[in-house]
Motif scaffolding. Structure first.
Motif, PDB file in Angstrom:
ATOM      1  N   GLN A   1      36.745  40.016  52.268  1.00 16.40           N
ATOM      2  CA  GLN A   1      36.863  38.589  52.508  1.00 16.40           C
ATOM      3  C   GLN A   1      37.789  37.923  51.498  1.00 16.40           C
ATOM      4  N   ALA A   2      37.613  38.287  50.224  1.00 14.96           N
ATOM      5  CA  ALA A   2      38.440  37.674  49.179  1.00 14.96           C
ATOM      6  C   ALA A   2      39.905  38.048  49.342  1.00 14.96           C
ATOM      7  N   SER A   3      40.173  39.305  49.677  1.00 13.92           N
ATOM      8  CA  SER A   3      41.558  39.752  49.841  1.00 13.92           C
ATOM      9  C   SER A   3      42.215  39.075  51.035  1.00 13.92           C
ATOM     10  N   ALA A   4      41.455  38.929  52.131  1.00 15.04           N
ATOM     11  CA  ALA A   4      42.012  38.276  53.316  1.00 15.04           C
ATOM     12  C   ALA A   4      42.363  36.816  53.020  1.00 15.04           C
ATOM     13  N   ALA A   5      41.469  36.130  52.305  1.00 11.80           N
ATOM     14  CA  ALA A   5      41.743  34.730  51.963  1.00 11.80           C
ATOM     15  C   ALA A   5      42.932  34.613  51.020  1.00 11.80           C
ATOM     16  N   TYR A   6      43.011  35.524  50.047  1.00 14.15           N
ATOM     17  CA  TYR A   6      44.111  35.472  49.076  1.00 14.15           C
ATOM     18  C   TYR A   6      45.441  35.797  49.747  1.00 14.15           C
ATOM     19  N   ASP A   7      45.434  36.798  50.638  1.00 15.88           N
ATOM     20  CA  ASP A   7      46.675  37.179  51.308  1.00 15.88           C
ATOM     21  C   ASP A   7      47.170  36.073  52.231  1.00 15.88           C
ATOM     22  N   ALA A   8      46.238  35.324  52.813  1.00 16.76           N
ATOM     23  CA  ALA A   8      46.623  34.244  53.719  1.00 16.76           C
ATOM     24  C   ALA A   8      47.313  33.113  52.964  1.00 16.76           C
ATOM     25  N   ASP A   9      46.815  32.770  51.777  1.00 13.11           N
ATOM     26  CA  ASP A   9      47.433  31.703  50.976  1.00 13.11           C
ATOM     27  C   ASP A   9      46.962  31.850  49.532  1.00 13.11           C
TER      28      ASP A   9
ATOM     29  N   ARG B   1      48.056  30.583  46.734  1.00 14.31           N
ATOM     30  CA  ARG B   1      48.197  29.477  45.794  1.00 14.31           C
ATOM     31  C   ARG B   1      46.860  28.790  45.532  1.00 14.31           C
ATOM     32  N   GLY B   2      46.554  28.644  44.275  1.00 17.08           N
ATOM     33  CA  GLY B   2      45.324  27.976  43.870  1.00 17.08           C
ATOM     34  C   GLY B   2      44.099  28.867  43.878  1.00 17.08           C
ATOM     35  N   LEU B   3      44.276  30.156  44.237  1.00 18.08           N
ATOM     36  CA  LEU B   3      43.146  31.066  44.277  1.00 18.08           C
ATOM     37  C   LEU B   3      43.254  32.109  43.170  1.00 18.08           C
ATOM     38  N   GLU B   4      42.130  32.440  42.608  1.00 18.78           N
ATOM     39  CA  GLU B   4      42.106  33.511  41.615  1.00 18.78           C
ATOM     40  C   GLU B   4      42.373  34.844  42.311  1.00 18.78           C
ATOM     41  N   ARG B   5      43.267  35.633  41.748  1.00 20.45           N
ATOM     42  CA  ARG B   5      43.606  36.920  42.355  1.00 20.45           C
ATOM     43  C   ARG B   5      42.407  37.853  42.297  1.00 20.45           C
ATOM     44  N   PRO B   6      42.037  38.465  43.454  1.00 22.96           N
ATOM     45  CA  PRO B   6      40.888  39.374  43.460  1.00 22.96           C
ATOM     46  C   PRO B   6      41.118  40.568  42.538  1.00 22.96           C
ATOM     47  N   ARG B   7      40.071  40.959  41.858  1.00 25.29           N
ATOM     48  CA  ARG B   7      40.158  42.113  40.967  1.00 25.29           C
ATOM     49  C   ARG B   7      40.450  43.378  41.770  1.00 25.29           C
ATOM     50  N   SER B   8      41.341  44.197  41.253  1.00 25.30           N
ATOM     51  CA  SER B   8      41.688  45.448  41.928  1.00 25.30           C
ATOM     52  C   SER B   8      40.630  46.497  41.611  1.00 25.30           C
ATOM     53  N   ASP B   9      40.053  47.089  42.657  1.00 27.97           N
ATOM     54  CA  ASP B   9      39.029  48.110  42.493  1.00 27.97           C
ATOM     55  C   ASP B   9      39.312  49.209  43.519  1.00 27.97           C
ATOM     56  N   ARG B  10      39.588  50.406  43.033  1.00 32.23           N
ATOM     57  CA  ARG B  10      39.975  51.493  43.927  1.00 32.23           C
ATOM     58  C   ARG B  10      38.877  51.818  44.938  1.00 32.23           C
ATOM     59  N   THR B  11      37.643  51.834  44.482  1.00 28.52           N
ATOM     60  CA  THR B  11      36.531  52.131  45.382  1.00 28.52           C
ATOM     61  C   THR B  11      36.440  51.096  46.497  1.00 28.52           C
ATOM     62  N   GLU B  12      36.499  49.814  46.141  1.00 32.95           N
ATOM     63  CA  GLU B  12      36.399  48.770  47.153  1.00 32.95           C
ATOM     64  C   GLU B  12      37.555  48.847  48.137  1.00 32.95           C
ATOM     65  N   HIS B  13      38.747  49.134  47.644  1.00 35.63           N
ATOM     66  CA  HIS B  13      39.921  49.208  48.520  1.00 35.63           C
ATOM     67  C   HIS B  13      39.777  50.351  49.535  1.00 35.63           C
ATOM     68  N   VAL B  14      39.351  51.528  49.060  1.00 35.99           N
ATOM     69  CA  VAL B  14      39.212  52.683  49.958  1.00 35.99           C
ATOM     70  C   VAL B  14      38.045  52.490  50.910  1.00 35.99           C
ATOM     71  N   MET B  15      36.927  51.980  50.412  1.00 34.11           N
ATOM     72  CA  MET B  15      35.760  51.771  51.266  1.00 34.11           C
ATOM     73  C   MET B  15      36.030  50.705  52.322  1.00 34.11           C
ATOM     74  N   ALA B  16      36.873  49.735  52.000  1.00 31.50           N
ATOM     75  CA  ALA B  16      37.254  48.736  53.005  1.00 31.50           C
ATOM     76  C   ALA B  16      37.947  49.413  54.181  1.00 31.50           C
ATOM     77  N   GLY B  17      38.765  50.412  53.886  1.00 31.97           N
ATOM     78  CA  GLY B  17      39.425  51.153  54.957  1.00 31.97           C
ATOM     79  C   GLY B  17      38.439  51.890  55.841  1.00 31.97           C
ATOM     80  N   THR B  18      37.378  52.434  55.237  1.00 31.45           N
ATOM     81  CA  THR B  18      36.386  53.150  56.043  1.00 31.45           C
ATOM     82  C   THR B  18      35.644  52.185  56.975  1.00 31.45           C
ATOM     83  N   LEU B  19      35.405  50.962  56.513  1.00 27.82           N
ATOM     84  CA  LEU B  19      34.748  49.972  57.366  1.00 27.82           C
ATOM     85  C   LEU B  19      35.664  49.538  58.498  1.00 27.82           C
ATOM     86  N   GLU B  20      36.941  49.357  58.183  1.00 22.01           N
ATOM     87  CA  GLU B  20      37.894  48.946  59.219  1.00 22.01           C
ATOM     88  C   GLU B  20      38.058  50.019  60.289  1.00 22.01           C
ATOM     89  N   ARG B  21      37.928  51.276  59.890  1.00 21.61           N
ATOM     90  CA  ARG B  21      38.056  52.372  60.863  1.00 21.61           C
ATOM     91  C   ARG B  21      36.728  52.705  61.539  1.00 21.61           C
TER      92      ARG B  21
END
Length: 465
Positions: A234-242, A244-264
């Motif tokens: 959710q945070a990445s989608a909101a940040y990618d959309a706009d 400006r004015g948003l705190e950049r989401p923390r990069s976490d390898r586990t969260e990034h990879v697990m997000a892919g498993t949910l999307e698939r």
């Protein structure tokens, strides 16, 4: 054809033949392509339909091109006489480490490190909480780390297994399992589906000094990973959309990879062998809100109704519980242990009666011949042989999401076949030929011993004056 009952190569480059019975059009044969194969006058068990007592299967370029009683055989085919032979879909071991070598420990993440009782070693990193990602390496994809020299690949194939779900081990979330065929020049030829399932073990990776040090902690941690992953999405989608004015989401390898498993929509493999563990896994799947597959489930005969109500499929571990060979003969065993040992082979029959979709896997069995032997124990305990065959073939393919590619003998599917000299589950039946991706492997149950070097007579040594 004049030599239909002899295995022979007849190559006719550039031939393009129409086959009336085929659903898939014939490809043009070229010198650099594999030839056609045809197994004729065999008993064929498609699994997806009734058996054919005197039928023909035609293979071309790794695919099944035709199957039936009135099938034309192209002149470019190597013909196999099927009299007295039975053709089945290639068998599937639905969860194993075959192709991965010995289990590897999970890659370290963050500050996490395995713990132990007693004072921690000087300078040792201590995992204090879920943010350290202990025992977590979902980026390990089995299909990316295949060991093609694993000797079990050949031994499993010789027993009639053409496909496995290769699943990483080590840690609570050790990686992603891949569907793999057991033949190929390299790993790229063998992978059928790279991202097939997310493996979860629930074995605490910590100890006295490390998080998590208990089953409760491991379950809480897995839940936290999915909570964090959904927040990351959710945070990445909101940040990618706009941004400006948003705190950049923390990069976490586990969260990034697990997000892919949910999307698939990758299924999650959840363990549970005893009745209470199975029910706990069902509850966990509901809380995680993920498609899940139960594995282990040897005491499923006690909770088959609840498993059916959950609508979750199951992978049954065929490594039935036995008394350890080195056990103290004077030691008494509990009634619960004895009951599990006695009734575990009845779980597949209980699942079949309840309508639970299930497949078989080898567990810690070392000899692939033991897999079919233990399946016979399930048949002796009430499982219909047709249901046992389906658990090794089409049901396994459906659960693993590859039923459009394999699991039954149908035109257009991958040519994974096992040819036997009798009923698959008969004790004296032997595997004669295995096809993997259309490649033929003739099985020799007792390969000839290598010839010993000739001995040199004592008076004819190598030293000469």
């Amino acid at each position: 054809m004049s030599a239909r009952h002899v295995r022979s190569w007849v190559l006719a480059a550039g031939a393009c033949l129409a086959l009336a019975a085929a659903v898939v059009p014939w490809p043009t044969a070229h010198a650099d392509e594999p030839p056609f194969f045809a197994i004729e006058h065999a008993r064929i068990v498609p699994v997806s339909g009734p058996a054919i007592d005197d039928g023909t299967v035609v293979i071309a370029n790794g695919l099944i091109r035709a199957v039936g009683t009135n099938v034309s055989i192209p002149p470019t085919a190597e013909v196999i006489d099927g009299h007295g032979l039975t053709v089945y879909p290639g068998l599937v071991d639905a969860m194993t480490s075959v192709g991965l070598g010995a289990p590897q420990p999970a890659a370290p993440a963050g500050r996490g490190a395995a713990g132990r009782r007693g004072p921690p070693p000087a300078g040792a990193a201590i995992s204090m909480g879920p943010e350290d990602r202990p025992g977590t390496s979902p980026w390990r994809v089995a299909g990316d780390v295949l060991k093609t020299d694993d000797p079990r690949i050949e031994s499993w194939r010789n027993a009639g297994f053409t496909t496995v779900l290769a699943s990483p081990a080590g840690g609570m979330i050790p990686g992603q399992a891949s569907v793999v065929d057991l033949a190929g020049e390299g790993s790229s030829d063998m992978v059928v589906k790279s991202y097939a399932a997310v493996a979860i073990s629930l074995r605490p990776s910590g100890g006295f000094w490390n998080f998590p040090g208990s089953l409760m902690g491991a379950i809480a941690y897995v839940k936290q990973v999915y909570i964090d992953t959904r927040w990351y999405q959710q945070a990445s989608a909101a940040y990618d959309a706009d941004p400006r004015g948003l705190e950049r989401p923390r990069s976490d390898r586990t969260e990034h990879v697990m997000a892919g498993t949910l999307e698939r929509h990758e299924p999650v493999l959840l363990p549970g062998n005893l009745d209470k563990e199975i029910l706990r896994a069902i509850d966990l799947a509901r809380e995680l809100e993920v498609p899940a597959v139960l594995y282990g489930v040897q005491q499923g005969y006690l909770v088959a109704g609840q498993v059916a109500a959950s609508r979750l499929p199951a992978l049954v571990n065929l490594d039935w519980p036995t008394r350890p060979k080195d056990a103290d003969p004077e030691a008494e065993e509990t009634l619960a242990v004895l009951r599990l040992r006695e009734h575990a082979p009845g779980t597949p029959a209980a699942f079949a009666r309840a309508g639970v979709p299930f497949a078989f896997y080898s567990g810690n069995l070392k000899d692939p011949k033991e897999i079919l032997k233990n399946a016979r124990k399930a048949i002796d305990a009430g499982l219909a042989p047709d249901a046992a065959l389906r658990a090794f073939t089409l049901s396994a393919a459906q659960i693993l999401g590859v039923s459009n590619q394999l699991g039954s003998i149908e035109p257009g599917k991958i040519a994974n076949l096992v040819v036997t000299n009798g009923d698959l589950f008969a004790e004296k039946t032997t595997v004669k030929i295995v096809f993997v991706d259309g490649k033929s492997f003739t099985i020799h149950p007792n390969p000839p011993a290598e010839p010993k070097p000739a001995q040199t007579p004592a008076n004819c040594g190598d030293d000469h004056e």
